[in-house]
Write a protein that holds these residues in place. Structure first.
Motif, PDB file in Angstrom:
ATOM      1  N   VAL A  87      34.805  -7.996 -62.083  1.00 39.94           N
ATOM      2  CA  VAL A  87      34.292  -8.568 -60.548  1.00 39.94           C
ATOM      3  C   VAL A  87      35.621  -9.262 -60.143  1.00 39.94           C
ATOM      4  CG1 VAL A  87      32.986 -10.371 -59.750  1.00 39.94           C
ATOM      5  CG2 VAL A  87      31.992  -9.325 -61.525  1.00 39.94           C
ATOM      6  N   THR A  88      36.573  -9.895 -60.691  1.00 37.19           N
ATOM      7  CA  THR A  88      37.590 -10.653 -60.150  1.00 37.19           C
ATOM      8  C   THR A  88      38.622  -9.661 -59.652  1.00 37.19           C
ATOM      9  OG1 THR A  88      37.471 -12.191 -61.927  1.00 37.19           O
ATOM     10  CG2 THR A  88      39.573 -12.145 -60.977  1.00 37.19           C
ATOM     11  N   THR A  89      38.686  -8.600 -60.045  1.00 35.88           N
ATOM     12  CA  THR A  89      39.581  -7.618 -59.374  1.00 35.88           C
ATOM     13  C   THR A  89      38.915  -6.887 -58.079  1.00 35.88           C
ATOM     14  OG1 THR A  89      38.776  -5.869 -60.826  1.00 35.88           O
ATOM     15  CG2 THR A  89      40.531  -6.932 -61.481  1.00 35.88           C
ATOM     16  N   GLU A 104      39.566 -19.219 -54.420  1.00 36.04           N
ATOM     17  CA  GLU A 104      38.768 -20.291 -55.189  1.00 36.04           C
ATOM     18  C   GLU A 104      37.873 -19.653 -56.133  1.00 36.04           C
ATOM     19  OE1 GLU A 104      36.805 -23.135 -52.657  1.00 36.04           O
ATOM     20  OE2 GLU A 104      38.923 -24.101 -52.107  1.00 36.04           O
ATOM     21  N   PHE A 105      36.949 -18.547 -55.639  1.00 31.00           N
ATOM     22  CA  PHE A 105      35.867 -17.785 -56.428  1.00 31.00           C
ATOM     23  C   PHE A 105      36.630 -17.077 -57.483  1.00 31.00           C
ATOM     24  CE2 PHE A 105      32.532 -14.848 -57.161  1.00 31.00           C
ATOM     25  CZ  PHE A 105      31.654 -15.851 -57.465  1.00 31.00           C
ATOM     26  N   LYS A 106      37.931 -16.520 -57.162  1.00 35.91           N
ATOM     27  CA  LYS A 106      38.611 -15.786 -58.431  1.00 35.91           C
ATOM     28  C   LYS A 106      39.186 -16.707 -59.650  1.00 35.91           C
ATOM     29  CE  LYS A 106      41.129 -12.988 -55.365  1.00 35.91           C
ATOM     30  NZ  LYS A 106      42.300 -12.124 -55.155  1.00 35.91           N
ATOM     31  N   TYR A 107      39.489 -17.999 -58.920  1.00 37.90           N
ATOM     32  CA  TYR A 107      39.828 -18.720 -59.977  1.00 37.90           C
ATOM     33  C   TYR A 107      38.453 -19.191 -60.772  1.00 37.90           C
ATOM     34  CZ  TYR A 107      41.439 -23.421 -62.029  1.00 37.90           C
ATOM     35  OH  TYR A 107      41.912 -24.312 -62.753  1.00 37.90           O
ATOM     36  N   ILE A 108      37.650 -19.462 -60.233  1.00 41.94           N
ATOM     37  CA  ILE A 108      36.123 -19.938 -60.923  1.00 41.94           C
ATOM     38  C   ILE A 108      36.008 -18.821 -62.156  1.00 41.94           C
ATOM     39  CG2 ILE A 108      33.785 -19.883 -60.723  1.00 41.94           C
ATOM     40  CD1 ILE A 108      34.382 -21.463 -58.331  1.00 41.94           C
ATOM     41  N   ASN A 144      25.385 -12.042 -66.892  1.00 42.14           N
ATOM     42  CA  ASN A 144      26.486 -11.499 -67.509  1.00 42.14           C
ATOM     43  C   ASN A 144      27.450 -12.422 -67.577  1.00 42.14           C
ATOM     44  OD1 ASN A 144      25.621  -8.596 -67.663  1.00 42.14           O
ATOM     45  ND2 ASN A 144      24.837  -9.080 -65.650  1.00 42.14           N
ATOM     46  N   ILE A 145      27.688 -13.613 -67.726  1.00 39.50           N
ATOM     47  CA  ILE A 145      28.719 -14.493 -67.753  1.00 39.50           C
ATOM     48  C   ILE A 145      29.348 -14.587 -69.236  1.00 39.50           C
ATOM     49  CG2 ILE A 145      27.374 -16.708 -68.720  1.00 39.50           C
ATOM     50  CD1 ILE A 145      29.524 -16.532 -65.596  1.00 39.50           C
ATOM     51  N   ASP A 146      28.814 -14.016 -70.265  1.00 42.32           N
ATOM     52  CA  ASP A 146      29.593 -14.018 -71.291  1.00 42.32           C
ATOM     53  C   ASP A 146      30.380 -12.892 -71.386  1.00 42.32           C
ATOM     54  OD1 ASP A 146      28.644 -16.532 -72.248  1.00 42.32           O
ATOM     55  OD2 ASP A 146      26.803 -15.869 -72.847  1.00 42.32           O
ATOM     56  N   ASN A 147      30.196 -11.935 -70.698  1.00 41.25           N
ATOM     57  CA  ASN A 147      30.803 -10.353 -70.628  1.00 41.25           C
ATOM     58  C   ASN A 147      32.277 -10.383 -69.999  1.00 41.25           C
ATOM     59  OD1 ASN A 147      31.780  -7.727 -70.254  1.00 41.25           O
ATOM     60  ND2 ASN A 147      29.747  -7.018 -70.150  1.00 41.25           N
ATOM     61  N   LYS A 148      33.121 -10.495 -70.803  1.00 42.34           N
ATOM     62  CA  LYS A 148      34.563 -11.140 -70.283  1.00 42.34           C
ATOM     63  C   LYS A 148      35.020  -9.661 -69.291  1.00 42.34           C
ATOM     64  CE  LYS A 148      35.710 -14.828 -71.822  1.00 42.34           C
ATOM     65  NZ  LYS A 148      35.312 -16.020 -71.335  1.00 42.34           N
ATOM     66  N   GLU A 149      34.667  -8.398 -70.091  1.00 41.68           N
ATOM     67  CA  GLU A 149      35.112  -7.233 -69.204  1.00 41.68           C
ATOM     68  C   GLU A 149      34.491  -7.176 -67.945  1.00 41.68           C
ATOM     69  OE1 GLU A 149      34.571  -2.493 -69.623  1.00 41.68           O
ATOM     70  OE2 GLU A 149      34.832  -3.594 -71.578  1.00 41.68           O
ATOM     71  N   LEU A 161      31.819  -7.016 -52.401  1.00 40.14           N
ATOM     72  CA  LEU A 161      31.434  -7.208 -53.578  1.00 40.14           C
ATOM     73  C   LEU A 161      30.078  -6.798 -54.121  1.00 40.14           C
ATOM     74  CD1 LEU A 161      32.746  -8.189 -56.339  1.00 40.14           C
ATOM     75  CD2 LEU A 161      32.295 -10.566 -55.682  1.00 40.14           C
ATOM     76  N   SER A 162      29.053  -7.450 -53.428  1.00 42.85           N
ATOM     77  CA  SER A 162      27.640  -7.132 -53.877  1.00 42.85           C
ATOM     78  C   SER A 162      27.243  -5.599 -53.984  1.00 42.85           C
ATOM     79  CB  SER A 162      26.750  -7.693 -52.845  1.00 42.85           C
ATOM     80  OG  SER A 162      26.849  -9.239 -52.972  1.00 42.85           O
ATOM     81  N   ILE A 163      27.833  -4.822 -52.977  1.00 34.52           N
ATOM     82  CA  ILE A 163      27.409  -3.371 -52.902  1.00 34.52           C
ATOM     83  C   ILE A 163      28.092  -2.681 -54.322  1.00 34.52           C
ATOM     84  CG2 ILE A 163      27.718  -1.222 -51.751  1.00 34.52           C
ATOM     85  CD1 ILE A 163      27.101  -2.867 -49.376  1.00 34.52           C
ATOM     86  N   GLN A 164      29.353  -3.198 -54.105  1.00 36.59           N
ATOM     87  CA  GLN A 164      30.248  -2.503 -55.428  1.00 36.59           C
ATOM     88  C   GLN A 164      29.590  -2.646 -56.727  1.00 36.59           C
ATOM     89  OE1 GLN A 164      34.551  -2.339 -55.352  1.00 36.59           O
ATOM     90  NE2 GLN A 164      34.221  -3.596 -53.113  1.00 36.59           N
ATOM     91  N   LEU A 165      29.272  -4.049 -57.155  1.00 31.69           N
ATOM     92  CA  LEU A 165      28.630  -4.399 -58.317  1.00 31.69           C
ATOM     93  C   LEU A 165      27.086  -3.625 -58.450  1.00 31.69           C
ATOM     94  CD1 LEU A 165      29.000  -8.350 -58.262  1.00 31.69           C
ATOM     95  CD2 LEU A 165      30.034  -6.505 -59.615  1.00 31.69           C
ATOM     96  N   ASN A 166      26.257  -3.504 -57.240  1.00 36.30           N
ATOM     97  CA  ASN A 166      25.206  -2.762 -57.488  1.00 36.30           C
ATOM     98  C   ASN A 166      25.446  -1.207 -57.872  1.00 36.30           C
ATOM     99  OD1 ASN A 166      22.218  -2.257 -56.708  1.00 36.30           O
ATOM    100  ND2 ASN A 166      23.238  -0.904 -55.294  1.00 36.30           N
ATOM    101  N   ASN A 167      26.217  -0.788 -57.072  1.00 36.88           N
ATOM    102  CA  ASN A 167      26.705   0.560 -57.468  1.00 36.88           C
ATOM    103  C   ASN A 167      27.060   0.938 -58.612  1.00 36.88           C
ATOM    104  OD1 ASN A 167      25.996   1.131 -54.860  1.00 36.88           O
ATOM    105  ND2 ASN A 167      28.082   1.575 -54.007  1.00 36.88           N
TER     106      ASN A 167
END
Length: 182
Positions: free
Chosen positions: A121-123, A134-138, A111-116, A171-177
């Protein structure tokens, strides 16, 4: 400072809202020396079995009466003098794949090309420690890595593995949900 520092977690039976029953999980046949005061230890303990298997064993060992009011399992911790329940809940066998970092990294890569999606994920990253920042910056600058090619993207997203366990789990569980369950 990591928002998860100094938290002591506890796996409990939830009887009702704000009514929790702690048990001696080390007396169950499933206990294998895990540190049940940490989120990672609780996950190692619960992720190989189902809620039914655990409650059945607890009842058979007479750690709780079969007439006990039982609603679900929960993970609690103390914060600012109050008992809080971990909103992501307990990870049992059916959800344990979501805790494998490479699975989430693959999902992010797809999903790397999906800006939304990347912004969402960043939020979701709540940590204020160095690895979380660092991960947020990436993620905010993922286009730079995409331009450099798939290997650069992989190296960049592998930083996910350096997040504190609690942050990775949340983060993993929230993305899964939000995305994978659909």
């Amino acid at each position: 400072m990591n928002i998860y520092d100094q938290k002591k977690y506890m796996l409990v039976i939830k009887r009702d809202n704000k009514d929790y029953l702690p048990l001696e999980w080390n007396k169950t046949k499933y206990y294998n020396g895990e540190n049940l005061n940490t989120l990672e230890g609780i996950d190692k303990f619960t992720s190989t079995l189902s809620a039914y298997e655990l409650i059945d064993d607890v009842i058979s060992k007479s750690l709780v009466s079969d007439s006990e009011k039982y609603r679900s399992f929960a993970i609690i911790f103390n914060e600012k003098g109050k008992t809080r329940e971990l909103k992501e809940g307990v990870v049992f066998a059916g959800l344990s794949d979501v805790l494998i970092p490479d699975n989430i990294i693959t999902f992010l890569t797809v999903n790397i090309d999906n800006k939304e999606f990347i912004n969402t994920v960043t939020t979701l990253i709540k940590g204020k420690d160095q690895h979380s920042e660092e991960f947020k910056y990436i993620l905010k600058n993922i286009d730079i890595f995409v331009k450099k090619g798939p290997k650069a993207v992989k190296v960049a997203l592998d930083k996910f593995k350096e997040l504190p366990y609690e942050e990775r789990r949340s983060l993993s569980i929230q993305l899964n949900n939000r995305y994978i369950e659909r």
